[in-house]
Scaffold this active site. Structure first.
Site, PDB file in Angstrom:
ATOM      1  N   ASP A 479       0.820  -1.204   0.000  1.00  0.00           N
ATOM      2  CA  ASP A 479       0.000   0.000   0.000  1.00  0.00           C
ATOM      3  C   ASP A 479       0.858   1.259   0.000  1.00  0.00           C
ATOM      4  O   ASP A 479       1.919   1.307   0.620  1.00  0.00           O
ATOM      5  CB  ASP A 479      -0.897  -0.017   1.250  1.00  0.00           C
ATOM      6  CG  ASP A 479      -1.842   1.156   1.315  1.00  0.00           C
ATOM      7  OD1 ASP A 479      -2.718   1.255   0.444  1.00  0.00           O
ATOM      8  OD2 ASP A 479      -1.695   1.984   2.234  1.00  0.00           O
ATOM      9  N   GLU A 532       1.087  -0.568  -5.136  1.00  0.00           N
ATOM     10  CA  GLU A 532       0.115   0.494  -5.372  1.00  0.00           C
ATOM     11  C   GLU A 532       0.929   1.782  -5.465  1.00  0.00           C
ATOM     12  O   GLU A 532       1.210   2.430  -4.463  1.00  0.00           O
ATOM     13  CB  GLU A 532      -0.915   0.587  -4.253  1.00  0.00           C
ATOM     14  CG  GLU A 532      -2.028   1.573  -4.575  1.00  0.00           C
ATOM     15  CD  GLU A 532      -2.485   2.406  -3.389  1.00  0.00           C
ATOM     16  OE1 GLU A 532      -3.478   3.135  -3.531  1.00  0.00           O
ATOM     17  OE2 GLU A 532      -1.839   2.368  -2.334  1.00  0.00           O
TER      18      GLU A 532
END
Length: 810
Positions: A479, A532
């Site tokens: 993330d 990401e």
């Protein structure tokens, strides 16, 4: 949320055999600690006769130095083993123990088992009460010719009442008679920041040490003046369990006999300024259910049954394999289900829909459910909200046995400021950067890791390995990578300083990500890491040893989320069809950079919350047109180069935004609901998309090379049409045509490769069974010798309204 404090704990002792028993003075009430006698030579209580042994006289031990005594009492001594336990002296053995609230302590020598045998004999010594919970004495032992007596094996009889009845005494092992339970190699690797199995060295680990069962506690706290263990086994008073410092590594250690699985604990840390902080274990592998915050001693007993899955996981590189992902928030997929209950439902549902993988939003422990798991406090512990770590293993095992891979969201970019967790863990910045400008995350009110510190980098690299090896997960979706890579991320001028090259790149974060990826790929064959990353950083999925034109090696990820494709394509389909021709390039631009990285096309949770609307609700038009638009879009997405990811609820055209409080709107699939067929039709399409996709190598085998794609017509803006070919490794094609206008176009001509006799429709998102108008190309389409789109042959087909069709040669 308000965390439960130690004073809220149950007051009854939980482990009567623990080496640090709770006082027997009454539930929840501690008797006053006995003060130090004025006469340091106060007599010891007379020892009780033992039928199987003998009593020995004991003489007073030299008084503890006042400084050492105070440091032990306030938890700031770095080497309690030097003062507590048993130590040989010139004419015997000195015993000293710290037992707050005890009324008396007796030393019993010899192994308990031997004392119970026919010939066993015990020596019993009642220790002097030195006040403040200290008891000591010197036992004279005869050893022929020895300068110092050898220390015998012994246990302690601790009495918390004023009676001398045997039932009022607890026989316990003394934690301070044991050697360190952590090896020199472990300490060396920790100091070097290269311990790839850090969870085996730090934290709480049950073991048998020197023949005694217990738990080894270890924690990294280099700035602490002292560390003690508090738990439900000592009324959350760590006075009697100070830990020892193991040299310059900053690691503190204590083996506590009698402590087993299920025990709750925290570390009582004395900060550099002398104040105390009670902290959860950063390496805890299990935690209490939030909002409670204690760590839990645990071991795994799960027996894995996914051998076949792991055996073949690395048979084909992920970027050359079918990879269709169903993103799930476990706590709300079916609210209220445990890990084991999820294992009975989720694998069957995902397998029925044909997805190859599930991606689980963060499962590591987090205090606030509304963070969806993205503010982690327990990096090594699956959230206890749905069960134990073994229960989570059971879920992963069930998914594997159903043929489904498991990806977990991993959050090494930041952590929350809760004062019982990682923030200023030992009184100073430790896991976070020492420079406040580098420590504070400007967007989320959290702290960023100090990637330049070897131990912190080791903590995170080992954590990535931990999830792959201990829980058999098949991938890590990392993330917020962009927030890690840039020193000026969300910062204004003057709020950041350049790196040593004068640039804005966070060189420490780059090195960390490269090390993490290289380590995971080396240790865990078949696992994929997914970034990401929302910027144009060069080389996210390039190998770490390949240096790019910017002078940086690749970050080493296997795949990267294509955030550009997601934003552009959603912007296009949200327009009314009459306006789409002005935004045509938003759907074709992705092919300009499609092969710069290995991409995943994500329609994730972030796109269906906070006012962004659910996928079907983004579409213009009436309810029929909204569903048709979604179906056409999904057909375009599944045919586009790159892997696919779809968030739960979007597979059946849920109209409402997702909420972690109630999860997907499953009720729309109830047969009693009047529009149930509309939603079921979209789900049936997703099932067929996955089925045809998996059986068609042209859609995934050459995802990352230009040879796998060719435009037929990328310029038909006035028609809102996109037509392209996909090719497998043998050159076999699939023709995908997406039509984003609400009209039927008859005899629409498209150029095709000339070596095929006919083309047949294998998927049409307008089919009646999906809720469409059933405008189909039912018969095979034979090429005509009419040049079109730069090809000598072409076919004429019917384009349904707001639909995508796939055709292949026959």
């Amino acid at each position: 949320m308000t965390a439960r404090t130690p004073s809220d704990r149950p007051s009854e002792p939980t482990l009567p055999t623990t080496s640090v028993p709770a006082p027997a003075a009454g539930a929840g009430k501690k008797p006053a600690r006995r003060k130090r006698p004025q006469d340091s030579g106060a007599a010891a209580p007379p020892p009780r006769e033992d039928p199987g042994g003998r009593t020995e006289a004991v003489r007073a031990a030299p008084a503890l130095d006042d400084t050492d005594r105070e440091r032990l009492l306030n938890g700031s001594h770095h080497d309690p083993h030097a003062l507590l336990g048993a130590h040989p002296v010139a004419d015997g053995v000195l015993f000293r123990t710290l037992r707050p609230y005890a009324r008396g302590v007796t030393v019993v020598t010899g192994k308990p088992a031997a004392r119970k045998s026919a010939g066993g004999a015990a020596v019993r010594v009642g220790l002097h009460d030195d006040g403040d919970g200290f008891f000591s004495g010197i036992l004279r032992l005869e050893t022929a010719g020895a300068v110092e007596a050898a220390v015998p094996e012994y246990t302690l009889l601790v009495r918390y009442s004023d009676t001398t009845e045997p039932l009022d005494e607890l026989e316990v092992q003394d934690p301070y008679r044991f050697l360190p339970a952590l090896g020199e190699l472990d300490l060396h690797l920790i100091g070097e920041g290269r311990h790839e199995e850090l969870w085996r060295a730090l934290g709480a680990r049950t073991m048998t040490h020197q023949g005694v069962a217990g738990t080894r506690f270890t924690v990294w706290a280099p700035n602490a003046r002292g560390v003690r263990i508090s738990g439900d086994f000592n009324y959350w008073d760590g006075t009697a369990l100070p830990m020892r410092s193991l040299g310059s590594t900053g690691v503190w250690e204590l083996f506590v006999p009698g402590i087993g699985e299920g025990a709750l604990y925290k570390f009582d840390i004395t900060r550099p300024d002398g104040s105390h902080t009670l902290r959860a274990d950063p390496m805890a592998r299990r935690t209490e259910v939030p909002p409670a915050t204690a760590s839990v001693v645990t071991e795994s007993h799960h027996v894995w049954r996914d051998e076949q899955w792991l055996k073949h996981r690395a048979d084909r590189p992920v970027h050359e394999a079918p990879f269709s992902v169903y993103e799930v928030h476990l706590a709300s997929w079916r609210p209220g289900l445990t890990y084991r209950q999820l294992a009975a439902q989720l694998p069957a549902y995902v397998r029925d829909l044909g997805f190859t993988h599930v991606e689980l939003m963060p499962v590591a422990e987090h205090p606030f459910g509304g963070s969806w798991g993205y503010q982690v406090t327990g990096f090594y512990a699956p959230t206890s909200r749905m069960g134990t770590p073994d229960d989570f293993r059971y879920l992963v095992d069930a998914l594997h046995r159903a043929g489904i891979g498991v990806i977990v969201d991993w959050v090494p970019a930041h952590f929350p400021k809760d004062d019982w967790a990682l923030a200023q863990f030992d009184g100073r910045p430790l896991y976070e950067h020492g420079d406040p400008r580098r420590a504070e995350h400007p967007d989320w009110g959290t702290l960023e890791f100090d990637y330049g510190r070897t131990e912190v980098r080791n903590f995170l690299v080992a954590n990535a390995v931990y999830w792959c090896e201990e829980f058999h997960v098949d991938g890590l979706r990392v993330d917020a990578v962009a927030s890690m890579l840039y020193l000026d991320y969300s910062r204004e001028e003057g709020q950041w300083t350049p790196n040593e090259r004068g640039g804005r790149e966070n060189l420490d974060a780059v090195a960390f990500l490269q090390e993490m990826n290289a380590t995971v790929y080396r240790r865990c064959p078949g696992v994929v890491t997914i970034a990401e990353e929302s910027t144009a950083w060069n080389g996210v999925t390039r190998a770490t040893h390949h240096v790019g034109p910017d002078g940086f090696g690749g970050l080493g990820f296997g795949l990267k989320w294509n955030m550009g494709w997601m934003h552009d394509s959603l912007d296009y389909v949200s327009k009314e069809p009459v306006h789409r021709k002005y935004h045509h390039g938003e759907m074709t631009f992705s092919m300009v950079y499609a092969y710069s990285e290995n991409y995943v096309l994500p329609i994730s949770h972030d796109e269906v919350v906070h006012g962004k609307r659910a996928l079907v609700s983004k579409m213009p038009g009436d309810w029929w047109q909204q569903r048709a638009n979604e179906r056409a879009y999904l057909g375009f997405m599944w045919a586009h180069p790159g892997k696919q990811l779809l968030f739960m609820g979007q597979e059946f055209a849920q109209g409402a935004e997702w909420s972690e409080g109630h999860g997907p709107d499953w009720w729309v699939l109830d047969p009693s609901y009047e529009a149930e067929a509309d939603h079921r039709g979209v789900r049936d399409l997703v099932r067929d998309l996955n089925k045809v996709y998996a059986a068609t190598p042209a859609l995934w085998e050459r995802d990352t090379v230009p040879e796998g794609f060719a435009w037929v017509d990328g310029d038909a803006a006035d028609d809102n049409v996109f037509a392209f070919l996909r090719f497998d490794a043998d050159g076999s094609p699939l023709l995908a045509v997406s039509h984003f206008s609400p009209v039927v176009r008859q005899r629409y001509r498209l150029g095709v490769p000339e070596e095929f006799a006919a083309w047949t429709e294998i998927l049409n998102t307008d089919a009646a069974r999906y809720g469409g108008s059933d405008v189909l190309n039912a018969e095979p389409l034979k090429p005509e010798p009419v040049a079109a789109h730069g090809r000598p042959e072409s076919i004429q087909l019917t384009l349904p309204p707001l639909a995508t069709v796939w055709l292949r040669p026959v």
